[in-house]
Scaffold this motif. Structure first.
Motif, short mmCIF file in Angstrom:
data_model
loop_
_atom_site.label_atom_id
_atom_site.label_comp_id
_atom_site.label_asym_id
_atom_site.label_seq_id
_atom_site.Cartn_x
_atom_site.Cartn_y
_atom_site.Cartn_z
N THR A 276 0.86 -1.18 0.00
CA THR A 276 0.00 0.00 0.00
C THR A 276 0.89 1.23 0.00
O THR A 276 1.78 1.35 0.86
CB THR A 276 -0.92 0.03 1.23
OG1 THR A 276 -1.78 -1.11 1.21
CG2 THR A 276 -1.76 1.30 1.25
N VAL A 277 0.66 2.12 -0.97
CA VAL A 277 1.47 3.32 -1.05
C VAL A 277 0.66 4.50 -0.55
O VAL A 277 -0.56 4.43 -0.40
CB VAL A 277 1.95 3.57 -2.49
CG1 VAL A 277 2.84 2.42 -2.95
CG2 VAL A 277 0.77 3.75 -3.44
N ILE A 278 1.32 5.59 -0.28
CA ILE A 278 0.65 6.80 0.21
C ILE A 278 0.26 7.70 -0.94
O ILE A 278 -0.82 8.29 -0.95
CB ILE A 278 1.57 7.54 1.21
CG1 ILE A 278 1.82 6.67 2.44
CG2 ILE A 278 0.98 8.89 1.60
CD1 ILE A 278 2.80 7.27 3.42
N THR B 155 -3.35 -1.23 -8.66
CA THR B 155 -2.97 -2.08 -9.80
C THR B 155 -2.59 -3.46 -9.29
O THR B 155 -1.99 -3.61 -8.23
CB THR B 155 -1.79 -1.46 -10.56
OG1 THR B 155 -2.14 -0.13 -10.97
CG2 THR B 155 -1.43 -2.29 -11.80
N THR B 156 -2.94 -4.49 -10.07
CA THR B 156 -2.57 -5.87 -9.76
C THR B 156 -1.43 -6.30 -10.69
O THR B 156 -1.48 -6.10 -11.91
CB THR B 156 -3.77 -6.81 -9.93
OG1 THR B 156 -4.81 -6.40 -9.03
CG2 THR B 156 -3.37 -8.25 -9.64
N TYR B 157 -0.40 -6.90 -10.10
CA TYR B 157 0.74 -7.41 -10.85
C TYR B 157 0.82 -8.92 -10.62
O TYR B 157 0.40 -9.44 -9.57
CB TYR B 157 2.04 -6.76 -10.38
CG TYR B 157 2.06 -5.27 -10.59
CD1 TYR B 157 2.56 -4.72 -11.76
CD2 TYR B 157 1.57 -4.40 -9.60
CE1 TYR B 157 2.57 -3.34 -11.96
CE2 TYR B 157 1.59 -3.03 -9.77
CZ TYR B 157 2.09 -2.51 -10.96
OH TYR B 157 2.10 -1.15 -11.14
N SER B 158 1.37 -9.65 -11.61
CA SER B 158 1.52 -11.10 -11.48
C SER B 158 2.94 -11.49 -11.83
O SER B 158 3.64 -10.79 -12.57
CB SER B 158 0.54 -11.83 -12.41
OG SER B 158 0.83 -11.55 -13.76
N VAL B 159 3.38 -12.63 -11.25
CA VAL B 159 4.70 -13.15 -11.53
C VAL B 159 4.62 -14.66 -11.63
O VAL B 159 3.87 -15.31 -10.87
CB VAL B 159 5.71 -12.73 -10.45
CG1 VAL B 159 5.32 -13.27 -9.08
CG2 VAL B 159 7.12 -13.19 -10.81
N THR C 91 1.61 -16.21 -8.88
CA THR C 91 0.86 -15.49 -7.86
C THR C 91 0.64 -14.07 -8.34
O THR C 91 1.27 -13.62 -9.31
CB THR C 91 1.62 -15.48 -6.51
OG1 THR C 91 0.73 -15.01 -5.49
CG2 THR C 91 2.84 -14.59 -6.57
N THR C 92 -0.26 -13.39 -7.67
CA THR C 92 -0.54 -11.99 -7.99
C THR C 92 -0.34 -11.15 -6.74
O THR C 92 -0.39 -11.66 -5.62
CB THR C 92 -1.97 -11.79 -8.51
OG1 THR C 92 -2.89 -12.23 -7.51
CG2 THR C 92 -2.19 -12.56 -9.81
N VAL C 93 -0.13 -9.87 -6.95
CA VAL C 93 0.06 -8.93 -5.86
C VAL C 93 -0.66 -7.64 -6.22
O VAL C 93 -0.65 -7.22 -7.37
CB VAL C 93 1.56 -8.67 -5.58
CG1 VAL C 93 2.27 -8.14 -6.82
CG2 VAL C 93 1.71 -7.70 -4.43
N GLU C 94 -1.31 -7.05 -5.24
CA GLU C 94 -2.02 -5.81 -5.48
C GLU C 94 -1.31 -4.66 -4.78
O GLU C 94 -0.99 -4.74 -3.60
CB GLU C 94 -3.47 -5.90 -4.96
CG GLU C 94 -4.30 -4.65 -5.28
CD GLU C 94 -5.74 -4.80 -4.86
OE1 GLU C 94 -6.59 -5.04 -5.74
OE2 GLU C 94 -6.01 -4.68 -3.64
N VAL C 95 -1.05 -3.60 -5.53
CA VAL C 95 -0.50 -2.38 -4.97
C VAL C 95 -1.66 -1.39 -4.85
O VAL C 95 -2.22 -0.95 -5.86
CB VAL C 95 0.61 -1.80 -5.85
CG1 VAL C 95 1.14 -0.49 -5.23
CG2 VAL C 95 1.75 -2.81 -6.01
N THR C 96 -2.03 -1.10 -3.60
CA THR C 96 -3.17 -0.24 -3.35
C THR C 96 -2.72 1.22 -3.35
O THR C 96 -1.81 1.61 -2.61
CB THR C 96 -3.81 -0.57 -2.00
OG1 THR C 96 -4.21 -1.95 -1.99
CG2 THR C 96 -5.01 0.31 -1.73
N VAL C 97 -3.37 2.02 -4.21
CA VAL C 97 -3.06 3.43 -4.33
C VAL C 97 -4.29 4.22 -3.89
O VAL C 97 -5.38 4.04 -4.46
CB VAL C 97 -2.68 3.80 -5.78
CG1 VAL C 97 -2.36 5.30 -5.87
CG2 VAL C 97 -1.48 2.97 -6.23
N PRO C 98 -4.21 5.06 -2.88
CA PRO C 98 -5.39 5.80 -2.41
C PRO C 98 -5.85 6.84 -3.44
O PRO C 98 -5.05 7.35 -4.24
CB PRO C 98 -4.90 6.48 -1.12
CG PRO C 98 -3.43 6.58 -1.30
CD PRO C 98 -3.01 5.38 -2.09
#
Length: 796
Positions: free
Chosen positions: A395-397, A437-441, A454-461
């Motif tokens: 999660t980013v600011i 955004t969702t990223y996969s590797v 797997t996938t990873v989600e980077v949450t941007v407010p």
């Protein structure tokens, strides 16, 4: 053995760039550090200080050997007396007050040795040659080259076939000359008079270093390049080796021997090595089920190559051949001339979780002594887990903020290939999404070729727009009216930073409000930045209608001290009526009259009907006058003698002198003669071109006339002229004279100032022609006292 070497290696990594040493027992140092292949050791014995022997790691130094055993004539400790660098001393070492060694005494023609360190043991070689590598180092370099302080060392080998029963193995390559300070060096103080200098390393002298050198992480001032001690032996026989070093002449400056790890060896007729196709578990002896091969290489040496030979292989262990690994040959057959053979086997995937299993391979080889010895290797087989991969959500600011995503893989063979949906193929990627955004590797194990995803989600407010409310524009008639400007930010990412700027002063504040009182029309700007760097700004126009209030004062002329002058103040601009005040004079007029005695600055304060401020103006009234002064030409003056008065005045053009005796003058530098002694008051008046005057009066004392003259020749020949020696004097009240010949004998004296000497001695005879010394002591009427020494010539 493996655990000891591992501990030593760990110790060696704690001081990168410097020699590392540690203590250990002599037996461990020989059996587990120095010993290589083809040699069997027994009966290890050590004589010397326990602190003079140990393990060293020199991988990051310029000693030329990575690790091994060190023996010194002092200490191996990491202190100023030890061998650790950098080389910052010219005379490092410690005297242990230890004894010498008679075998080393003999090598230096019977000189005494001290602080001997002796390591000896028996060994059995399994070929016809034994060898090891070493470096000899000494602090005696370079100052004591070719001197009696020639620290000595030797490797004494004794046993069957050794000429004379014993010999020194530490020889200069290709010669029978022993390695020593006096025959491996670059001359006294490195003067270039080389002795086998191809084998010498100049390590500086403790204060300066050789040109183009980089590392000096050993204390010794000089040492040899890595050399090899080698000797012919008989296979299977027992030999004795003595490794000894000692100080010569005294026990002060130390020397050391570095013995390379695993270099004490006797060439094996067959060497065997292996490698794994993949280090699935990070170790060179652990295979992974289903994807790792082990390849063995068997190489023959020496006379064996020309013969046919069979090497039997016997596998054992908990792993089962044909189930856990493919077949291993029972023997390797060499034909004459064949040097190398290889074979490969594979760890099989049996699908059963069995834990770790091992394979033990014994290679039975006939050595040069006729013994059938086994070389044993142990390899382990481990199960592999399924490949899995994880990436932590982030999660980013701020939108667009950089964030690192790292794929953590496990299972499989431990070597992975990565593929992200961004196209990147590294384990970690850096992304900067502006919205969630969702990223996969996908991670593929290189051993099993198994892929996990797997996938990873980077949450941007998502933030509302950044907004700013600020004070509106302001109009004022008068300057210096106080106001507070406000600003209020909302939206954005919060944590606001404020910056106030003005058209007059530039940057002024970081608060959310600003207190002002401008003297003229000014534009104020407020800039707000949130924690994500978003910026919003606004401006506030502050208008002052009144023009600036300006004050002036008439420029006064220069005046004499106390002269009157009028000062007039006036004002322009501002608003309404003007009000004046002279604080130095307590006067509220526009015009004032002043008469200062010296240069003075006056202030006028003016304010208008706004009443919000006061303007000050200053004027300087310059008071000028001449400065008069004088002095006389000499410190002591007498009656009837002319006196010159030296005028020292400044800024004067007219002068008036009164000398106090009735005489006057208008000259710049006048003269005057006083007829009578006494005290006179002299006055000088000076006037400048503006009519300003200054005066000064000084007393002068005129002394009565005083005079004393002494001639230097007279002719006592009874003619009519110059027949006596006498002085001329005026106002001398006390007088004494003595006349002496060249031997210092008094021949005439008198206390009468009116004396006359006719040139006779005390016996009444005329003295001979020549030069005579007189000494006159007198006191004048003015109490001046003096002694005069001179000479008078007698001529007849």
């Amino acid at each position: 053995m493996r655990s000891l070497i591992l501990i030593l290696l760990i110790l060696s990594q704690t001081a990168f760039g410097q020699l590392v040493t540690s203590n250990n027992t002599p037996n461990n140092l020989v059996q587990n550090v120095l010993l290589g292949t083809g040699v069997q050791i027994s009966n290890v014995n050590y004589v010397g200080s326990p602190g003079s022997i140990g393990y060293f790691n020199g991988a990051n130094t310029n000693i030329g050997l990575d690790e091994g055993v060190i023996l010194t004539t002092g200490t191996i400790a990491n202190n100023p007396a030890g061998p650790h660098g950098p080389n910052n001393q010219a005379s490092a070492g410690v005297s242990l007050n230890g004894g010498g060694f008679t075998k080393l005494d003999a090598l230096v023609n019977g000189s005494s040795t001290f602080d001997a360190t002796i390591l000896e043991f028996d060994f059995i070689p399994f070929s016809d040659t034994v060898k090891f590598n070493y470096v000899f180092a000494s602090e005696e370099y370079p100052e004591f080259v070719n001197s009696e302080f020639n620290d000595v060392f030797a490797f004494f080998i004794s046993g069957p076939g050794i000429p004379g029963g014993e010999k020194n193995m530490a020889l200069i390559p290709g010669t029978n000359d022993p390695v020593a300070i006096n025959n491996v060096n670059n001359g006294f103080n490195n003067n270039g008079n080389c002795m086998n200098c191809a084998y010498y390393v100049n390590n500086g002298n403790g204060s300066t270093f050789p040109e183009n050198s980089n590392n000096y992480y050993v204390q010794y001032d000089g040492f040899t390049t890595p050399l090899q001690a080698i000797s012919a032996v008989e296979c299977g026989e027992t030999y004795h080796l003595i490794i000894a070093i000692a100080d010569v002449g005294d026990g002060l400056y130390d020397s050391g021997i570095f013995l390379e790890a695993n270099s004490l060896s006797s060439e094996s007729p067959v060497t065997i090595d292996y490698s794994l196709s993949s280090l699935a578990f990070g170790a060179s002896n652990i295979m992974a089920e289903g994807c790792v091969d082990a390849t063995f290489e068997i190489t023959r040496h020496g006379y064996r190559v020309d013969q046919a030979e069979t090497i039997t292989i016997v596998p054992s262990g908990t792993a089962t051949e044909g189930v856990d690994y493919t077949n291993i040959p029972n023997a390797i057959n060499f034909t004459p001339g064949q040097v190398t053979q290889t074979f490969t086997f594979t760890a099989l995937a049996d699908g059963i979780a069995e834990g770790q299993e091992n394979i033990i391979l014994d290679f039975f080889i006939s050595d040069a002594c006729g013994n059938n010895n086994a070389q044993t290797f142990e390899i382990f087989i481990n199960d592999l887990e399924n490949v899995e991969v994880e990436v932590a959500d982030q999660t980013v600011i701020c939108p667009g903020e950089l964030v690192q995503l790292t794929a953590t893989a496990s299972g499989g063979g431990g070597s992975y290939t990565y593929l992200w949906n961004t196209g990147d193929t590294t384990q970690s990627i850096v992304v900067s999404p502006t919205s969630t955004t969702t990223y996969s590797v996908a991670v593929t194990d290189d051993c099993l070729d198994q892929t996990a995803q797997t996938t990873v989600e980077v949450t941007v407010p998502l933030y509302p727009p950044l907004e700013l409310n600020a004070t509106g524009d302001i109009i004022e008639q008068c300057p210096y009216v106080p106001y507070t400007l406000y600003s209020n930010a909302s939206g954005g990412a919060g944590f606001y930073q404020y910056s106030w700027w003005s058209s007059e002063d530039g940057y002024v504040s970081t608060a959310d409000s600003l207190n002002i009182a401008p003297d003229t029309s000014t534009v104020y700007a407020i800039v707000v930045t949130d924690q994500c760097g978003n910026v919003i700004s606004d401006t506030i126009d502050f208008t002052v209608l009144s023009p600036p209030l300006e004050v002036s004062i008439t420029d006064p002329p220069q005046i004499c001290p106390g002269e009157s002058v009028t000062l007039t103040a006036s004002a322009t601009g501002g608003f309404g009526n003007y009000y004046f005040y002279w604080p130095d004079l307590n006067d509220s007029s526009t015009t004032v009259t002043v008469n200062p005695l010296s240069t003075t600055t006056y202030e006028v304060q003016v304010y208008d009907d706004c009443g919000t401020f006061t303007v000050s103006e200053y004027v300087q009234v310059v008071v000028v006058k001449p400065t008069v002064d004088f002095t006389i030409s000499s410190g002591t003056v007498y009656q009837d003698l002319p006196i010159t008065f030296q005028n020292l005045s400044l800024n004067s053009v007219y002068y008036s002198w009164d000398f106090g005796d009735g005489n006057t003058s208008n000259m710049v530098h006048p003269n005057n003669t006083y007829d009578e002694p006494g005290t006179y008051i002299v006055q000088l008046i000076g006037e400048d071109d503006k009519g300003c005057i200054d005066s000064i009066s000084k007393p002068i004392v005129i002394l009565p006339e005083f005079y004393l003259y002494i001639p230097n020749t007279f002719t006592p020949d009874n003619d009519r002229h110059n027949n006596v020696f006498e002085v001329s004097a005026v106002n001398v009240v006390e007088f004494e004279i003595g006349i002496f010949n060249r031997w210092g004998e008094l021949i005439f004296s008198s206390q009468d100032v009116n004396f006359q000497w006719d040139g006779t001695n005390p016996q009444g005879r005329i003295v001979k022609d020549g030069t005579y010394i007189y000494k006159v002591k007198y006191k004048s009427i003015n109490n001046d006292e003096d002694i005069i020494v001179g000479h008078v010539n007698v001529l007849k």
